[in-house]
Every structure is written in structure tokens, then in C-alpha cells.
Scaffold this motif. Structure first.
Motif, PDB file in Angstrom:
ATOM      1  N   GLY A 289       0.801  -1.230   0.000  1.00  0.00           N
ATOM      2  CA  GLY A 289       0.000   0.000   0.000  1.00  0.00           C
ATOM      3  C   GLY A 289       0.827   1.271   0.000  1.00  0.00           C
ATOM      4  O   GLY A 289       0.335   2.347   0.345  1.00  0.00           O
ATOM      5  N   LYS A 290       2.062   1.161  -0.426  1.00  0.00           N
ATOM      6  CA  LYS A 290       2.957   2.319  -0.426  1.00  0.00           C
ATOM      7  C   LYS A 290       2.415   3.443  -1.306  1.00  0.00           C
ATOM      8  O   LYS A 290       2.330   4.594  -0.877  1.00  0.00           O
ATOM      9  CB  LYS A 290       4.307   1.850  -0.966  1.00  0.00           C
ATOM     10  CG  LYS A 290       5.445   2.696  -0.556  1.00  0.00           C
ATOM     11  CD  LYS A 290       6.767   2.002  -0.773  1.00  0.00           C
ATOM     12  CE  LYS A 290       6.703   0.705  -1.502  1.00  0.00           C
ATOM     13  NZ  LYS A 290       6.286   0.834  -2.907  1.00  0.00           N
ATOM     14  N   THR A 291       2.059   3.112  -2.528  1.00  0.00           N
ATOM     15  CA  THR A 291       1.581   4.154  -3.444  1.00  0.00           C
ATOM     16  C   THR A 291       0.267   4.742  -2.949  1.00  0.00           C
ATOM     17  O   THR A 291       0.063   5.956  -2.976  1.00  0.00           O
ATOM     18  CB  THR A 291       1.417   3.575  -4.867  1.00  0.00           C
ATOM     19  OG1 THR A 291       2.657   2.988  -5.247  1.00  0.00           O
ATOM     20  CG2 THR A 291       1.047   4.646  -5.866  1.00  0.00           C
ATOM     21  N   THR A 292      -0.618   3.862  -2.464  1.00  0.00           N
ATOM     22  CA  THR A 292      -1.893   4.322  -1.901  1.00  0.00           C
ATOM     23  C   THR A 292      -1.642   5.357  -0.808  1.00  0.00           C
ATOM     24  O   THR A 292      -2.302   6.402  -0.754  1.00  0.00           O
ATOM     25  CB  THR A 292      -2.635   3.116  -1.280  1.00  0.00           C
ATOM     26  OG1 THR A 292      -2.791   2.122  -2.289  1.00  0.00           O
ATOM     27  CG2 THR A 292      -3.973   3.508  -0.718  1.00  0.00           C
TER      28      THR A 292
ATOM     29  N   ALA B  73       8.848   7.562  -7.731  1.00  0.00           N
ATOM     30  CA  ALA B  73      10.227   7.081  -7.921  1.00  0.00           C
ATOM     31  C   ALA B  73      10.257   5.564  -8.062  1.00  0.00           C
ATOM     32  O   ALA B  73      11.320   4.959  -8.087  1.00  0.00           O
ATOM     33  CB  ALA B  73      11.116   7.531  -6.766  1.00  0.00           C
ATOM     34  N   ASP B  74       9.087   4.956  -8.155  1.00  0.00           N
ATOM     35  CA  ASP B  74       9.022   3.513  -8.388  1.00  0.00           C
ATOM     36  C   ASP B  74       9.168   3.290  -9.892  1.00  0.00           C
ATOM     37  O   ASP B  74       8.210   3.000 -10.600  1.00  0.00           O
ATOM     38  CB  ASP B  74       7.697   2.956  -7.871  1.00  0.00           C
ATOM     39  CG  ASP B  74       7.707   1.430  -7.825  1.00  0.00           C
ATOM     40  OD1 ASP B  74       8.623   0.836  -8.432  1.00  0.00           O
ATOM     41  OD2 ASP B  74       6.815   0.845  -7.189  1.00  0.00           O
ATOM     42  N   ILE B  75      10.408   3.457 -10.348  1.00  0.00           N
ATOM     43  CA  ILE B  75      10.643   3.453 -11.795  1.00  0.00           C
ATOM     44  C   ILE B  75      10.404   2.087 -12.420  1.00  0.00           C
ATOM     45  O   ILE B  75      10.221   1.977 -13.619  1.00  0.00           O
ATOM     46  CB  ILE B  75      12.064   3.945 -12.129  1.00  0.00           C
ATOM     47  CG1 ILE B  75      13.090   3.132 -11.355  1.00  0.00           C
ATOM     48  CG2 ILE B  75      12.224   5.411 -11.783  1.00  0.00           C
ATOM     49  CD1 ILE B  75      14.502   3.465 -11.737  1.00  0.00           C
TER      50      ILE B  75
ATOM     51  N   PRO C  54       5.783   2.131 -12.099  1.00  0.00           N
ATOM     52  CA  PRO C  54       5.128   3.400 -11.744  1.00  0.00           C
ATOM     53  C   PRO C  54       3.612   3.261 -11.754  1.00  0.00           C
ATOM     54  O   PRO C  54       3.031   2.967 -12.790  1.00  0.00           O
ATOM     55  CB  PRO C  54       5.610   4.372 -12.825  1.00  0.00           C
ATOM     56  CG  PRO C  54       6.099   3.538 -13.958  1.00  0.00           C
ATOM     57  CD  PRO C  54       6.461   2.196 -13.406  1.00  0.00           C
ATOM     58  N   SER C  55       2.970   3.427 -10.591  1.00  0.00           N
ATOM     59  CA  SER C  55       1.517   3.250 -10.560  1.00  0.00           C
ATOM     60  C   SER C  55       0.785   4.496 -10.110  1.00  0.00           C
ATOM     61  O   SER C  55      -0.430   4.510  -9.989  1.00  0.00           O
ATOM     62  CB  SER C  55       1.164   2.053  -9.662  1.00  0.00           C
ATOM     63  OG  SER C  55       1.745   2.210  -8.394  1.00  0.00           O
ATOM     64  N   VAL C  56       1.542   5.577  -9.874  1.00  0.00           N
ATOM     65  CA  VAL C  56       0.899   6.840  -9.488  1.00  0.00           C
ATOM     66  C   VAL C  56      -0.081   7.339 -10.566  1.00  0.00           C
ATOM     67  O   VAL C  56      -1.200   7.746 -10.235  1.00  0.00           O
ATOM     68  CB  VAL C  56       1.958   7.909  -9.141  1.00  0.00           C
ATOM     69  CG1 VAL C  56       1.358   9.302  -9.094  1.00  0.00           C
ATOM     70  CG2 VAL C  56       2.624   7.570  -7.807  1.00  0.00           C
TER      71      VAL C  56
ATOM     72  N   ILE D 217       7.530  11.366  -2.009  1.00  0.00           N
ATOM     73  CA  ILE D 217       8.204  10.479  -2.971  1.00  0.00           C
ATOM     74  C   ILE D 217       7.775   9.038  -2.742  1.00  0.00           C
ATOM     75  O   ILE D 217       7.945   8.491  -1.647  1.00  0.00           O
ATOM     76  CB  ILE D 217       9.736  10.610  -2.824  1.00  0.00           C
ATOM     77  CG1 ILE D 217      10.156  12.076  -3.009  1.00  0.00           C
ATOM     78  CG2 ILE D 217      10.450   9.696  -3.831  1.00  0.00           C
ATOM     79  CD1 ILE D 217      11.594  12.359  -2.645  1.00  0.00           C
ATOM     80  N   ASP D 218       7.226   8.443  -3.782  1.00  0.00           N
ATOM     81  CA  ASP D 218       6.808   7.036  -3.719  1.00  0.00           C
ATOM     82  C   ASP D 218       7.995   6.176  -4.166  1.00  0.00           C
ATOM     83  O   ASP D 218       8.331   6.143  -5.344  1.00  0.00           O
ATOM     84  CB  ASP D 218       5.608   6.839  -4.660  1.00  0.00           C
ATOM     85  CG  ASP D 218       5.046   5.421  -4.605  1.00  0.00           C
ATOM     86  OD1 ASP D 218       5.320   4.706  -3.624  1.00  0.00           O
ATOM     87  OD2 ASP D 218       4.333   5.038  -5.550  1.00  0.00           O
ATOM     88  N   LEU D 219       8.640   5.518  -3.210  1.00  0.00           N
ATOM     89  CA  LEU D 219       9.828   4.712  -3.526  1.00  0.00           C
ATOM     90  C   LEU D 219       9.429   3.313  -3.963  1.00  0.00           C
ATOM     91  O   LEU D 219       8.367   2.826  -3.593  1.00  0.00           O
ATOM     92  CB  LEU D 219      10.719   4.588  -2.287  1.00  0.00           C
ATOM     93  CG  LEU D 219      11.450   5.825  -1.791  1.00  0.00           C
ATOM     94  CD1 LEU D 219      12.199   5.489  -0.503  1.00  0.00           C
ATOM     95  CD2 LEU D 219      12.417   6.348  -2.833  1.00  0.00           C
TER      96      LEU D 219
HETATM   97 MG   LIG Z   1       3.541   1.182  -5.555  1.00  0.00          MG
END
Ligand SMILES: [Mg+2]
Ligand SMILES: Nc1ncnc2c1ncn2[C@@H]1O[C@H](COP(=O)(O)OP(=O)(O)O)[C@@H](O)[C@H]1O
Length: 344
Positions: free
Chosen positions: A113-116, A137-139, A142-144, A212-214
Motif C-alpha cells: 500500500g505504499k503508493t496508496t 520514484a518507483d521506476i 510506476p503506478s501513481v 516520494i513514492d519509492l
Molecule cells: Mg507502488
């Protein structure tokens, strides 16, 4: 042959970028003379620094005329990272010059649930009146863009990327560059370069927070962010399940070792509120976050319920902070944001 004489002769050999002599910069080490053979170590940024040929030739040229010198041997060594940074400081990252605070959302493993949390905490900070940016930054995944319903590619102006705007956030994700000639992002083959460009070449402008979403774990992107942003604080996401906890411990240790500040833990999918009962149902067991908080001395900032609206929000591109800002679950995200702003 005196070492002093050799040092003297090397005074004239300058580092072409720093315009000072190699001796004065302390880059010449371990001078030794034996049977007319002078050997020394030249410390450079890396063992494969492009200057090594040129400088080796200059050193040899400076020493060969000395009486008694029959040969010159130059060994190349890499500077310690701290020394290298002192001598060759990285240029400031243009894109983030006016960003006050950085908050990276990290986890031990994926799917927790990091991006959430990055998305909804960013929205909660914006609701509190902060100017907020969101960097995906989840290259690798990327789910943003999906979570925010962003489908258009970002635009460029004077070599800078203009972040997308939605729900009051400025957003940048490599997921919004597909199909577009964004060659300059990918120019360097290295992840570190890519991440640095997301900080340097994106016109973030004035922001109170860049969230920043890692990617999960502590791979290259996380290390690059930690290096480039020494004051970045980290929000650690975990679930109660054992495996997640083992991974998150590893990640916490690594971030701690590199001297980063973890501002707190967030336990996600902690419990389920069923409409037929007032009692929360703890699907994944009980107390994992609390236990981890005690063990690591990190504050547990919140426990987020497993909530259908969160999942639907993630899929539809309208996050819960937008679709149901007055819900009990949205209040949990608002509380996290308040705790973060209370600490800076
Ligand atoms: Mg994510
Ligand atoms: N508290 C929650 N309740 C319901 N669904 C959730 C919750 N947190 C995350 N999800 C869903 O779980 C999936 C994975 O979440 P995501 O934020 O993408 O994880 P990560 O970024 O760590 O890989 C998504 O479909 C998301 O909508």
C-alpha cells in the motif's frame, strides 16, 4: 632522491578541473623510490576516471627529468566517497531548489500500500494548505498515474519537464512519459541518473512537501534518493503479516545505517470494519505494527483499515481523499499528515 624533491617537481602538475596542483589537493599518495624507480598513487574520483591517462602522462613528464629517475610508475586509486564529495561536490539539483521538505514513502516489500499511502498523504497535506508535489520514484512499476487517473504525457519546456497537475498536486512519474520523446530522461543507463533527473529536470517549483513514492526495499532508487536528499524523512509502510515485518526490519536497518530519519511507521490493511458489527476484524493478525514500533523505537503514526473505497479509489483514479474526504478512513490519512507537519 628525496621525496621532498619529487613533491616539489609535482607542484606544477595541476588538476585540469580544480586548477590546483595534485600535491596541494592531496591526490598524490604513497610516494616511494627504489633504484631510480619512482612509484606513487594518484587518487581520482573513480578508478576509471577519464583524466587518468592525461594526469599519468603529466606526472611522468614532470618526474623524468629529475636526476637519478629511471622510471615512473603511477597507480590509480579511487577516493573515499566522502573525500570525493568534498573535492567534487555534486551540483545543486535545479528542479527541487524551492522544495522545503521531502517525505519518502518506503516499504520492505511490494503490494503493502505504499503508493496508496503516498497519494493519499500527499492529498491530505494539500488539504491542510500545503503546496505538495508527488514524485513517483518507483521506476520499475510506476503506478501513481493509474491511481490519480492521469493519462496525458507530461510536457517539456526549455529542457525541463512540467509536472502534471491534479487534485491540487504537482505530479511526475515515468509512467507519464511513455510514447513521448523523453530521451533526456533515459540518456544515462543508470538508475541513479534517472532518479537524479526526476529531481533536477522537473520544474517542481515552490513546494512545502515533495512526497516520494519509492520502490519496495532499498535498491538503487532508494539509495539515490537518500544520497541526493540528506534531509528526506521516511515513512515506513508495513502490514501485520510476518513476512512483511521481516522485510520491513531489513529496510529500516538499511535506512538507519545510511543515517536517514525514519519519521514513523504506518500499518496498512490493519483491520476490516464490517457493516454487520462494530468490532474491527483483524484479518492479518494483531499488533504487528505496535510490536515493531516498540522494537525499533519508531512511532506508529497510524493503522489504516482495509477499506473497499481505498481499493476502488486506486483503480478508478479518484483516491479516497478526493472521493470520500469525510470518511473515517480519510480521517486516518489526515491524521498522518497532521503528525508529519507537526514535526516540520
Ligand atoms: Mg507502488
Ligand atoms: N487499506 C487498503 N484497503 C484496501 N485496499 C488497499 C489498501 N491499501 C492498498 N490497497 C490496494 O492494494 C493494492 C496495492 O496497493 P499499492 O498502494 O499499489 O501497494 P504498493 O505501492 O506498496 O505496491 C492496490 O490495489 C490498492 O488499491
Amino acid at each position: 632522491m628525496e621525496k621532498q624533491e619529487i613533491r616539489q617537481a609535482l607542484q606544477g602538475v595541476l588538476h585540469p578541473k580544480l586548477h590546483k596542483s595534485l600535491i596541494e589537493l592531496g591526490l598524490i599518495r604513497d610516494i616511494a623510490v627504489s633504484d631510480g624507480v619512482v612509484s606513487l598513487t594518484l587518487a581520482l574520483k573513480s578508478r576509471r576516471a577519464p583524466l587518468q591517462k592525461e594526469l599519468t602522462a603529466a606526472i611522468t613528464e614532470a618526474l623524468t627529468p629529475l636526476a637519478g629517475v629511471t622510471a615512473v610508475q603511477v597507480e590509480i586509486a579511487a577516493l573515499e566517497p566522502a573525500e570525493a564529495e568534498r573535492l567534487f561536490p555534486s551540483p545543486p539539483l535545479k528542479g527541487i531548489e524551492k522544495v522545503k521538505h521531502f517525505l519518502a514513502v518506503a516499504s520492505g516489500k511490494g503490494g503493502v500500500g505504499k503508493t496508496t499511502i503516498a497519494v493519499n498523504v500527499a492529498l491530505a497535506l494539500a488539504r491542510q494548505g500545503c503546496k505538495v508535489g508527488l514524485l513517483d520514484a518507483d521506476i520499475y512499476g510506476p503506478s501513481v498515474p493509474l491511481m490519480l487517473g492521469l493519462t496525458k504525457a507530461v510536457e517539456q519546456e526549455d529542457e525541463m519537464i512540467i509536472p502534471a497537475e491534479k487534485y491540487g498536486l504537482r505530479i511526475m512519474s515515468l509512467g507519464m512519459t511513455a510514447g513521448q520523446d523523453a530521451a533526456f530522461i533515459w540518456r544515462g543507463p543508470l538508475v541513479a541518473k534517472m532518479i537524479n533527473q526526476l529531481l533536477d529536470r522537473v520544474r517542481w517549483g515552490e513546494l512545502d512537501y515533495l512526497v516520494i513514492d519509492l520502490p519496495p526495499g532499498t535498491g538503487d532508487p532508494s539509495i539515490t534518493i537518500a544520497k541526493a536528499l540528506p534531509h528526506c524523512r521516511i515513512l515506513m509502510v508495513t502490514t501485520t503479516q510476518e513476512i512483511a515485518l521481516a522485510d520491513v526490519r531489513r529496510a529500516i536497518n538499511l535506512f538507519n545505517k545510511s543515517g536517514r530519519t525514519i519519521c514513523g511507521l504506518v500499518e496498512n490493511m490493519s483491520y476490516f470494519l464490517c457493516e454487520h458489527s462494530d468490532k474491527p476484524i483483524e484479518i492479518f493478525g494483531h499488533g504487528g505494527g505496535e510490536q515493531l514500533s516498540k522494537e525499533t523505537n519508531l512511532p506508529l503514526l497510524a493503522a489504516i483499515p482495509l477499506d473497499l473505497t481505498i481499493r476502488q479509489g486506486g483503480d478508478s483514479g479518484v483516491p479516497i481523499m478526493e472521493s470520500a474526504p469525510d470518511s473515517a478512513t480519510a480521517a486516518v490519512f489526515a491524521a498522518i499528515a497532521e503528525k508529519i507537519t507537526a514535526r516540520a
